[in-house]
Structure formats: structure tokens, C-alpha cells
Motif scaffolding. Sequence first.
Motif, mmCIF file in Angstrom:
data_model
loop_
_atom_site.group_PDB
_atom_site.id
_atom_site.type_symbol
_atom_site.label_atom_id
_atom_site.label_comp_id
_atom_site.label_asym_id
_atom_site.label_seq_id
_atom_site.Cartn_x
_atom_site.Cartn_y
_atom_site.Cartn_z
ATOM 1 N N GLY A 55 0.856 -1.184 0.000
ATOM 2 C CA GLY A 55 0.000 0.000 0.000
ATOM 3 C C GLY A 55 0.892 1.233 0.000
ATOM 4 N N LEU A 56 0.286 2.393 0.206
ATOM 5 C CA LEU A 56 1.092 3.621 0.190
ATOM 6 C C LEU A 56 2.177 3.603 1.263
ATOM 7 C CD1 LEU A 56 1.613 6.455 -0.937
ATOM 8 C CD2 LEU A 56 -0.008 7.327 0.761
ATOM 9 N N SER A 57 1.871 3.039 2.444
ATOM 10 C CA SER A 57 2.877 3.019 3.524
ATOM 11 C C SER A 57 4.120 2.268 3.067
ATOM 12 C CB SER A 57 2.320 2.346 4.780
ATOM 13 O OG SER A 57 1.287 3.112 5.324
ATOM 14 N N GLU A 78 3.922 -7.801 -1.828
ATOM 15 C CA GLU A 78 2.503 -7.443 -1.727
ATOM 16 C C GLU A 78 1.679 -8.673 -2.085
ATOM 17 O OE1 GLU A 78 0.188 -5.030 -0.847
ATOM 18 O OE2 GLU A 78 -1.166 -6.596 -1.581
ATOM 19 N N LYS A 79 0.756 -9.033 -1.187
ATOM 20 C CA LYS A 79 0.021 -10.291 -1.420
ATOM 21 C C LYS A 79 -0.994 -10.208 -2.546
ATOM 22 C CE LYS A 79 -3.481 -9.919 2.213
ATOM 23 N NZ LYS A 79 -3.968 -10.460 3.451
ATOM 24 N N LYS A 107 -5.379 0.232 -0.273
ATOM 25 C CA LYS A 107 -6.671 0.938 -0.267
ATOM 26 C C LYS A 107 -6.704 2.039 -1.336
ATOM 27 C CE LYS A 107 -8.032 -1.186 3.518
ATOM 28 N NZ LYS A 107 -6.821 -1.934 3.809
ATOM 29 N N ILE A 108 -5.549 2.397 -1.866
ATOM 30 C CA ILE A 108 -5.513 3.496 -2.844
ATOM 31 C C ILE A 108 -5.524 2.918 -4.253
ATOM 32 C CG2 ILE A 108 -4.227 5.522 -3.628
ATOM 33 C CD1 ILE A 108 -3.147 5.841 -0.848
ATOM 34 N N PRO A 141 -9.335 6.527 -0.875
ATOM 35 C CA PRO A 141 -9.172 7.977 -0.718
ATOM 36 C C PRO A 141 -9.348 8.765 -2.013
ATOM 37 C CG PRO A 141 -7.077 6.855 -0.447
ATOM 38 C CD PRO A 141 -8.120 5.791 -0.525
ATOM 39 N N GLY A 197 -8.178 11.966 -2.114
ATOM 40 C CA GLY A 197 -7.062 12.892 -2.237
ATOM 41 C C GLY A 197 -6.394 13.130 -0.904
ATOM 42 N N ASN A 217 2.583 -13.368 -0.719
ATOM 43 C CA ASN A 217 2.197 -13.188 0.682
ATOM 44 C C ASN A 217 3.389 -13.568 1.558
ATOM 45 O OD1 ASN A 217 0.633 -12.895 2.940
ATOM 46 N ND2 ASN A 217 -0.573 -14.746 2.616
ATOM 47 N N VAL A 218 3.743 -12.732 2.498
ATOM 48 C CA VAL A 218 4.779 -13.110 3.473
ATOM 49 C C VAL A 218 4.057 -13.910 4.555
ATOM 50 C CG1 VAL A 218 6.473 -12.290 5.130
ATOM 51 C CG2 VAL A 218 6.166 -11.079 2.942
ATOM 52 N N ASP A 268 -2.768 -8.363 10.331
ATOM 53 C CA ASP A 268 -1.827 -9.209 9.574
ATOM 54 C C ASP A 268 -0.445 -9.175 10.230
ATOM 55 O OD1 ASP A 268 -3.417 -10.224 7.499
ATOM 56 O OD2 ASP A 268 -3.285 -8.358 6.374
ATOM 57 N N ASN A 283 -0.819 2.149 8.509
ATOM 58 C CA ASN A 283 -1.682 3.224 9.019
ATOM 59 C C ASN A 283 -2.389 2.894 10.329
ATOM 60 O OD1 ASN A 283 -3.631 1.426 8.217
ATOM 61 N ND2 ASN A 283 -4.859 2.916 7.106
ATOM 62 N N ILE A 285 -4.118 7.802 10.099
ATOM 63 C CA ILE A 285 -4.703 6.949 9.036
ATOM 64 C C ILE A 285 -4.689 7.620 7.666
ATOM 65 C CG2 ILE A 285 -6.259 5.753 10.651
ATOM 66 C CD1 ILE A 285 -8.247 7.589 8.514
ATOM 67 N N ILE A 311 -3.375 9.718 4.159
ATOM 68 C CA ILE A 311 -2.300 9.602 3.170
ATOM 69 C C ILE A 311 -1.062 10.349 3.685
ATOM 70 C CG2 ILE A 311 -1.646 10.482 0.874
ATOM 71 C CD1 ILE A 311 -4.370 9.702 -0.132
HETATM 72 C C1 FAD Z 1 -12.849 4.210 1.880
HETATM 73 C C2 FAD Z 1 -11.611 4.930 2.329
HETATM 74 C C3 FAD Z 1 -11.492 6.288 2.092
HETATM 75 C C4 FAD Z 1 -10.343 6.975 2.505
HETATM 76 N N1 FAD Z 1 -10.231 8.316 2.228
HETATM 77 C C5 FAD Z 1 -9.093 8.972 2.522
HETATM 78 C C6 FAD Z 1 -8.872 10.302 2.063
HETATM 79 O O1 FAD Z 1 -9.707 10.875 1.354
HETATM 80 N N2 FAD Z 1 -7.708 10.915 2.391
HETATM 81 C C7 FAD Z 1 -6.740 10.278 3.116
HETATM 82 O O2 FAD Z 1 -5.713 10.902 3.409
HETATM 83 N N3 FAD Z 1 -6.885 8.988 3.521
HETATM 84 C C8 FAD Z 1 -8.026 8.320 3.237
HETATM 85 N N4 FAD Z 1 -8.170 7.008 3.584
HETATM 86 C C9 FAD Z 1 -7.087 6.345 4.328
HETATM 87 C C10 FAD Z 1 -5.947 5.869 3.403
HETATM 88 O O3 FAD Z 1 -6.466 5.357 2.226
HETATM 89 C C11 FAD Z 1 -5.166 4.754 4.090
HETATM 90 O O4 FAD Z 1 -4.733 5.141 5.356
HETATM 91 C C12 FAD Z 1 -3.925 4.331 3.339
HETATM 92 O O5 FAD Z 1 -4.218 4.081 2.000
HETATM 93 C C13 FAD Z 1 -3.349 3.103 4.044
HETATM 94 O O6 FAD Z 1 -2.199 2.657 3.382
HETATM 95 P P1 FAD Z 1 -1.355 1.459 3.987
HETATM 96 O O7 FAD Z 1 -0.277 1.160 3.028
HETATM 97 O O8 FAD Z 1 -0.962 1.768 5.390
HETATM 98 O O9 FAD Z 1 -2.367 0.236 4.127
HETATM 99 P P2 FAD Z 1 -3.101 -0.599 2.978
HETATM 100 O O10 FAD Z 1 -3.510 0.257 1.876
HETATM 101 O O11 FAD Z 1 -4.129 -1.405 3.695
HETATM 102 O O12 FAD Z 1 -1.950 -1.575 2.426
HETATM 103 C C14 FAD Z 1 -1.492 -2.691 3.127
HETATM 104 C C15 FAD Z 1 -1.117 -3.741 2.100
HETATM 105 O O13 FAD Z 1 -0.509 -4.846 2.767
HETATM 106 C C16 FAD Z 1 -0.844 -6.017 2.039
HETATM 107 N N5 FAD Z 1 -0.574 -7.171 2.918
HETATM 108 C C17 FAD Z 1 -1.200 -7.500 4.074
HETATM 109 N N6 FAD Z 1 -0.614 -8.596 4.618
HETATM 110 C C18 FAD Z 1 0.414 -8.958 3.801
HETATM 111 C C19 FAD Z 1 1.386 -9.996 3.853
HETATM 112 N N7 FAD Z 1 1.457 -10.871 4.856
HETATM 113 N N8 FAD Z 1 2.297 -10.073 2.822
HETATM 114 C C20 FAD Z 1 2.259 -9.175 1.791
HETATM 115 N N9 FAD Z 1 1.343 -8.179 1.704
HETATM 116 C C21 FAD Z 1 0.435 -8.058 2.708
HETATM 117 C C22 FAD Z 1 -2.320 -5.787 1.692
HETATM 118 O O14 FAD Z 1 -2.716 -6.608 0.615
HETATM 119 C C23 FAD Z 1 -2.319 -4.301 1.354
HETATM 120 O O15 FAD Z 1 -2.153 -4.067 -0.036
HETATM 121 C C24 FAD Z 1 -9.302 6.284 3.187
HETATM 122 C C25 FAD Z 1 -9.424 4.901 3.420
HETATM 123 C C26 FAD Z 1 -10.558 4.223 2.989
HETATM 124 C C27 FAD Z 1 -10.658 2.740 3.221
#
Ligand code: FAD
Length: 466
Positions: free
Chosen positions: A10-12, A37-38, A45-46, A60, A62, A247-248, A281, A436, A441, A443
Motif C-alpha cells: 500500500g502507500l505506507s 505485496e500479497k 486501499k488506494i 481515498p 485525495g 504473501n509473506v 496481519d 496506518n 490513518i 495519506i
Molecule cells: C474508503 C476509504 C477512504 C479513505 N479516504 C481517505 C482520504 O480521502 N484521504 C486520506 O488521506 N486517507 C483516506 N483514507 C485512508 C488511506 O487510504 C489509508 O490510510 C492508506 O491508503 C493506508 O495505506 P497502507 O499502506 O498503510 O495500508 P493498505 O492500503 O491497507 O496496504 C497494506 C497492504 O498490505 C498487504 N498485505 C497485508 N498482509 C500482507 C502480507 N502478509 N504479505 C504481503 N502483503 C500483505 C495488503 O494486501 C495491502 O495491499 C481512506 C481509506 C478508505 C478505506
Amino acid sequence: MTRVAVIGGGLSGLSAARAVRECAAQKGVDAQVLLFEKEGYAGGKIRSARSGGFICEYGPNGFLDNKPSTMALVNKMGVTERLVKSNDDAKKRYVFTGGRMHRLPEDPMSFLSSEILSIRGKARLAADYFLPQGTDCDETVAQFVRRRLGDEALDKLIDPMSAGIYAGDPSVMSIKSCFPKVKAIEMQFGGLLRGMVAMQQMAKAKGQSGPQSAGPGGNLWSMEGGTGELCERLALECGDGLFLGVNVTSLERMGAQWKLSLSHGEPVLADAVIFAIPSYDAATLIRPHSEESARIMSNIPYVPMVVLGLGYEKATFGNPLDGFGFLIPTKERRKILGALWSSSIFKNRAPDGKVLLTVMTGGARNPEVTLLGDDELMALVRQELAATMGVRSEPVFAKIFRWQKAIPQYLLNHGDRVATVEALFAALPGLFLGGNAYYGIGINDCTARAEVLGPKVADYLCGAKG
Ligand SMILES: Cc1cc2nc3c(=O)[nH]c(=O)nc-3n(C[C@H](O)[C@H](O)[C@H](O)COP(=O)(O)OP(=O)(O)OC[C@H]3O[C@@H](n4cnc5c(N)ncnc54)[C@H](O)[C@@H]3O)c2cc1C
């Protein structure tokens, strides 16, 4: 050569991988960065769906420019020209209460004339100026707002805002972790209104104008191709260090390194590992090494959401959709959280003559709605849009995006539990906490965490290799 494994695309994870590559290069460390990435796509989420001239967002819409990290990232990637800024009208935000839309006041003068709060509610809110400062202890968002601003401000202003950002329930959310700026204003200035007045004066002294806000503020930005474009471009930068559909499955200590077992392919040894996955996870992977971390991580709740991208003929709407959209307070007992008027926020989200709405459902308020099948859900949403916006026509375009675990919820004393996990991680050399579920939480929070992890991991690699 050293190796860093990033778990989660994901973005993180994507932004942390970039930050590590950059910081390691600056420090002259030869580091290979592998990202697992699994799912079969990067972005988590993006993700943006482009179809029939519409650009719909799975998650999200934006990011705000009131914090610098995402804007800085886009600039460093050299894709500034792909940014799109929200239209000026998007500053107009609405709350649906008492059977009609109320525009949210943007400054004290429009607040006085706004009918969103009763005279009594406004007087109670103004009393904040005279109330004593609270303690530094955490409170729920509802406790904090009731204490400072009163019940009506909680119900009509902060409750819908909590739903709009966290899809959360203010009666369980932590004020310190969910709205840290607001709590900090109370601690610095003694109260929220006193803080806003003081900040206004400080801004004036610096020659800046405009009202100071304790709320989010700033302009909303996205990319030409939707928010998903940011992650697509970050994924491209990973080159052959990106492993999609992998998947890890477990993590084992091997001397000074960590061994990652994968769903496909041979295990991989890494000097450092960044967790950029949801906390439930991460709990599974960390359990053999820290039972307590796993317990805390698995207890962070997530709420489900369904997002609907709905396209309509422009002529359907009597009024121009001149704003960001609207949110609905819990007390209204409606089945949607609100809707964004996406094609009014950004250009090119809908083809000529059409508009795009993004409807948010579920969250802590109505999790059961997310269990409905597509037809039932569409019928319910049509009913809700008729009751709130007066839209009675069929959409000409519809996309439904389901998230079983959409957004982590930061409950009371969340910050203390994260500090415990960080302390436990410190005893596991080479493991780093991202994603996140801990520090914000949004972006901007994900990209800000990457800015912290980049130098931290590069320093660790320097130390580990002597
Ligand atoms: C509906 C919605 C609307 C939102 N709107 C906004 C907004 O307008 N503005 C804003 O700033 N934020 C918004 N957010 C929040 C923002 O989208 C999230 O905080 C951000 O995208 C999270 O990124 P992440 O990488 O931390 O997590 P995630 O996007 O959840 O990524 C985690 C990744 O890890 C992978 N994964 C999990 N376990 C494993 C494993 N064992 N091995 C390999 N891969 C694995 C998953 O498949 C996933 O792709 C919104 C969120 C949602 C759900």
C-alpha cells in the motif's frame, strides 16, 4: 550488500521503500529493497477505477496540503505536473441535519449567521473561551467535545467529521490519536477558541491573513489519473524489487538477519524488515517473537465500508453541485455516512454532461449495510440519496468497492499501546513498524511515517554492517 524487505504494497510500504532507497544511497549504503505485496496489484486501499470516462476511487479521494510529506514526495518523484488541485468550490462542505443541507461555516462571521447550531448551541460552543484547561489525559472524542464545546457541536459538527475521516464512533475514538492538533491547542492555549484567537494574532504578526482553524483546513489534491496514480508510479519506481501476488507467511530470526517465508518462491533473508501491513496481519507475523505486541496489534479494531461511485446525467440535478459534498450526523439515523460530489471536487472525474458522486456507507455506525448484496445496497443508497439530495433518477454508471476492514480505529489510550509496541520492537533488531494502524490513518500520515523510517532504517543498516 544489505537487504531490506518491505511487507505490504500500500502507500505506507511503497513510500517507505522509496525513502529507504533514497536515504541508503545518501549514506553510501549498498541496499537492495524488496517489497512484497500479497494482492496482484500495488496500492492497497488506494486504487482508481477508470471506466466510461469516469475516474472512481476505491478509497481515498485525495490528500490535503496542510501537511507537507505527500506533496514533498510527489515533487521528489518528479511528477508535480500530474497533480490536480481541488476546485475552489470544494471548500464548501455541507452537513445534512434537520431534513436539509447546511453549509459548514468557514469563519466566525459565517458561523454566527449559520443555522446549523441553535442559539443555545452557539452560546455553549462560545463558552469554551471561559472554560478551564483539561488535563493531559486522553479522553474519547465525545468526552472532549462535550466538555469543551457542548452536546450540539458534538452531534452536528464533530460526529459527522469523525465519520467522514475515520468512519468512526466518537464515543470510543481517542482525541489524542484521532485529532492530535485539537488536543494540542487546548494544552498550549488553555482552550480551543483562545487557541484560535492566539493563532490568528500570531499569523497577523507574521503578515499572514485568513481564519485559523482547529480542523483539517488546506486544499485537497489528487493526480490526473486519480489518487491511484500515485501508487502506480511508486510501484514502477520499485523496478524488479516489487513482488506482487506474494504473501509473506512467516518471519524467523536467522543470526543477525530475518528469514521471510513466502507464499510463492524461496524464502528471503533480509537485514531489516519494515511492516507496512494492517495490524491484524502484522500480529500474525510478530506473534512468535512478541506475544504482547501481537496481542495489542490484533486488538486494534477495523470498521468495514462500502464505497459506491455513481454517475448521473448532469440534468438530473436542479442545483449545481457546488461543493465538496455532505456528511450526516448519527442522530439523523440515515444509512449512508454521506457523499462526495467528486466531479465538483476535481476536473475530469466524469465525462461531459455527467456528474460523479462517491457515496460512503458502513463504518462503525452501520456495519450491517456492508453485508447487503449489490442490488439491495443500490436500492438502499438510491433511497438515501432521494431523502438527502432529492435524487430520484437511476445512475447511468455504478461501481461498488467493498472493504471488509477499511479503516483502523484508534480507541482511548491508543498512543500508549503504540508506545508499548515500539518499545517491544526495539528489542527485535531490524524490525520497523509502519502502516496506518499506529500514527495516523491519512495519506499524509503514511508518507510522513515513510520520512521517519527512511533515515532510521538506513542508520540501522550502517550500524549493522559496521
Ligand atoms: C474508503 C476509504 C477512504 C479513505 N479516504 C481517505 C482520504 O480521502 N484521504 C486520506 O488521506 N486517507 C483516506 N483514507 C485512508 C488511506 O487510504 C489509508 O490510510 C492508506 O491508503 C493506508 O495505506 P497502507 O499502506 O498503510 O495500508 P493498505 O492500503 O491497507 O496496504 C497494506 C497492504 O498490505 C498487504 N498485505 C497485508 N498482509 C500482507 C502480507 N502478509 N504479505 C504481503 N502483503 C500483505 C495488503 O494486501 C495491502 O495491499 C481512506 C481509506 C478508505 C478505506
